[in-house]
Scaffold this active site. Structure first.
Site, PDB file in Angstrom:
ATOM      1  N   LYS A   1       1.248  -0.592  -0.351  1.00 54.84           N
ATOM      2  CA  LYS A   1       0.380   0.200  -0.605  1.00 54.84           C
ATOM      3  C   LYS A   1       0.675   1.205  -0.127  1.00 54.84           C
ATOM      4  O   LYS A   1       1.604   1.055   0.056  1.00 54.84           O
ATOM      5  CB  LYS A   1      -0.643   0.274   1.140  1.00 54.84           C
ATOM      6  CG  LYS A   1      -2.240  -0.801   0.666  1.00 54.84           C
ATOM      7  CD  LYS A   1      -2.856  -0.531   0.294  1.00 54.84           C
ATOM      8  CE  LYS A   1      -4.003  -2.291   0.009  1.00 54.84           C
ATOM      9  NZ  LYS A   1      -4.003  -2.986   0.675  1.00 54.84           N
TER      10      LYS A   1
HETATM   11  C1  LIG Z   1      -5.412  -3.908   1.007  1.00 54.51           C
HETATM   12  C2  LIG Z   1      -7.181  -3.482   1.302  1.00 54.51           C
HETATM   13  C3  LIG Z   1      -8.273  -4.210   2.351  1.00 54.51           C
HETATM   14  C4  LIG Z   1      -6.994  -5.202   3.619  1.00 54.51           C
HETATM   15  O1  LIG Z   1      -6.370  -4.787   4.700  1.00 54.51           O
HETATM   16  P1  LIG Z   1      -5.417  -5.925   4.791  1.00 54.51           P
HETATM   17  O2  LIG Z   1      -4.017  -3.995   5.991  1.00 54.51           O
HETATM   18  O3  LIG Z   1      -4.422  -6.146   3.641  1.00 54.51           O
HETATM   19  O4  LIG Z   1      -6.306  -6.072   6.066  1.00 54.51           O
HETATM   20  C5  LIG Z   1      -8.601  -3.835   2.191  1.00 54.51           C
HETATM   21  N1  LIG Z   1      -9.685  -3.440   1.294  1.00 54.51           N
HETATM   22  C6  LIG Z   1      -9.575  -2.474   0.825  1.00 54.51           C
HETATM   23  C7  LIG Z   1     -10.105  -2.088  -1.249  1.00 54.51           C
HETATM   24  C8  LIG Z   1      -8.094  -3.057   0.191  1.00 54.51           C
HETATM   25  O5  LIG Z   1      -6.948  -3.076  -0.837  1.00 54.51           O
END
Ligand SMILES: *Cc1c(COP(=O)(O)O)cnc(C)c1O
Length: 389
Positions: free
Chosen positions: A198
């Site tokens: 991210k």
């Molecule tokens: C990455 C993501 C999540 C979950 O996040 P994690 O930190 O991996 O649990 C939820 N929603 C979206 C749209 C994502 O891209």
């Protein structure tokens, strides 16, 4: 310019794409900040978590920020703290990551999938969301697809008018704004992810933001076993004992990652600006390439976080062959997302076809994008795209 660490052998065992979909780099100062925490001897829920929460809340203009172990934990805590009652419906897009719907189900709610907008607006349509509202609807989740706020303003007006809760899945959108507001703070509560790929990568981690004091209080309680006083308060002698007030979870973030998070907040604007410049260059370079167009257009008044760069292929292009060609050129691609209403985990909740989502999901491909992508990497991807059609 930040000093870039040489990758050690253990890291280079990661599959060797010439150009990976996403990539992370940490400076010596960032790694040193993490090492300092290990030397301090205090590893979870202490001053670094408190400082990261304060910095994050200040940066996005929310009254409260609650650091947690993942974006999924943030979504689950929002749903659990509301709380959702068994049988409560939550309207959300099908074009999202599994966690958006799973969090609703794990908290006892039922996901109701609604379609996205047509023509380069691949996010939840406020009109479709309105049509999906029923007697049991409690909340709507907006997902900031690719880092773009989507129709969050219309959804806010809709949830206000209908007495519903607006939840923002802002996992893609750390640092994004819509008008004057930070994405994630327009709804009643927002969830950010700090997963390894991210825009603010901690490996694992997340943040819940809200202006609602009682939601924040409940989220803090449930984050740490429903226990009244945390170990840091007891360590400092502020509290002697604790009471377990309700069954909770362990969704805590640890101190080393919180320290890294505070450091990364300092370069988030710069990282996101680099992403935006690369995305604009992609869009300009795709202009003369027939059959491949940017899936998300830049818009005035919107500062997307440009988490990913999805493109849309003409229906005549075979996507599997297109992706195979890119793979042969060392270029990693992905698909954001296989629709949830068609996946085995959530098919039981599907209420019918979602034609815009299904068409988009069949034709989209995500190209590599990361802040330190070089001009020659960018040119190589574009060359491979032009040759792949
Ligand atoms: C990455 C993501 C999540 C979950 O996040 P994690 O930190 O991996 O649990 C939820 N929603 C979206 C749209 C994502 O891209």
């Amino acid at each position: 310019m930040i000093a870039v660490l040489r990758r050690r052998r253990i890291v280079s065992r990661v599959p060797d794409w010439l150009i990976p979909l996403a990539d992370v780099r940490f400076s010596d100062a960032e790694v040193a900040a993490v090492a300092d925490v290990y030397r301090s001897g205090w590893l979870s829920q202490g001053p670094n978590v408190a400082a990261f929460e304060a910095a994050f809340a200040a940066r996005c203009g929310s009254a409260f920020a609650v650091a947690v172990s993942s974006g999924t934990a943030a979504l689950h805590l929002i749903c659990a703290a509301l709380p959702l009652e068994p049988g409560d419906d939550v309207v959300l897009p099908s074009l999202t990551f599994a966690a958006t719907a799973a969090a609703v189900i794990q908290a006892g709610g039922r996901p109701v999938f609604a379609d996205i907008c047509p023509s380069s607006r691949p996010w939840l349509s406020a009109e479709a969301a309105q049509a999906a509202i029923g007697r049991r609807t409690r909340a709507i989740v907006n997902v900031a697809y690719a880092g773009h706020p989507g129709e969050v303003a219309s959804l806010r007006a809709l949830t206000d008018a209908r007495g519903l809760v607006l939840i923002e899945d802002a996992a893609h959108a750390v640092g994004a704004t819509a008008g004057e507001r930070s994405v994630g703070t327009i709804g009643d509560a927002g969830a950010f992810s700090f997963f390894a790929n991210k825009n603010l990568p901690l490996g694992e981690g997340g943040m819940l933001v809200t202006d609602d004091a009682s939601l924040a209080r409940r989220a803090r309680l449930l984050r740490s076993h429903g226990i009244s006083a945390d170990t840091w308060a007891r360590h400092r002698g502020e509290e002697v004992d604790y009471a377990v007030l309700e069954p909770g979870f362990n969704y805590r973030l640890d101190e080393p990652r919180a320290a890294l998070g505070t450091m990364l907040l300092g370069r988030l604007a710069d990282d996101n600006a680099k992403r935006e410049r690369l995305a604009r260059e992609y869009a300009a370079a795709l202009e003369p390439i027939d059959g491949v167009s940017p899936a998300v257009a830049a818009e005035p008044g919107v500062h997307s976080a440009w988490h990913i760069f999805p493109v849309l292929l003409d229906p005549a292009i075979d996507r599997a062959a297109f992706r195979a060609h890119l793979r042969s050129e060392g270029v990693q691609t992905s698909v954001h997302y296989p629709p949830l209403h068609l996946s085995p985990a959530f098919a039981a909740f599907a209420a019918g076809r979602l034609p815009v989502t299904e068409d988009y999901a069949r034709r989209t491909v995500t190209l590599p994008l990361f802040p330190h992508m070089t001009g020659s990497q960018h040119a190589h991807v574009l060359q491979a795209v032009a040759a792949a059609r």
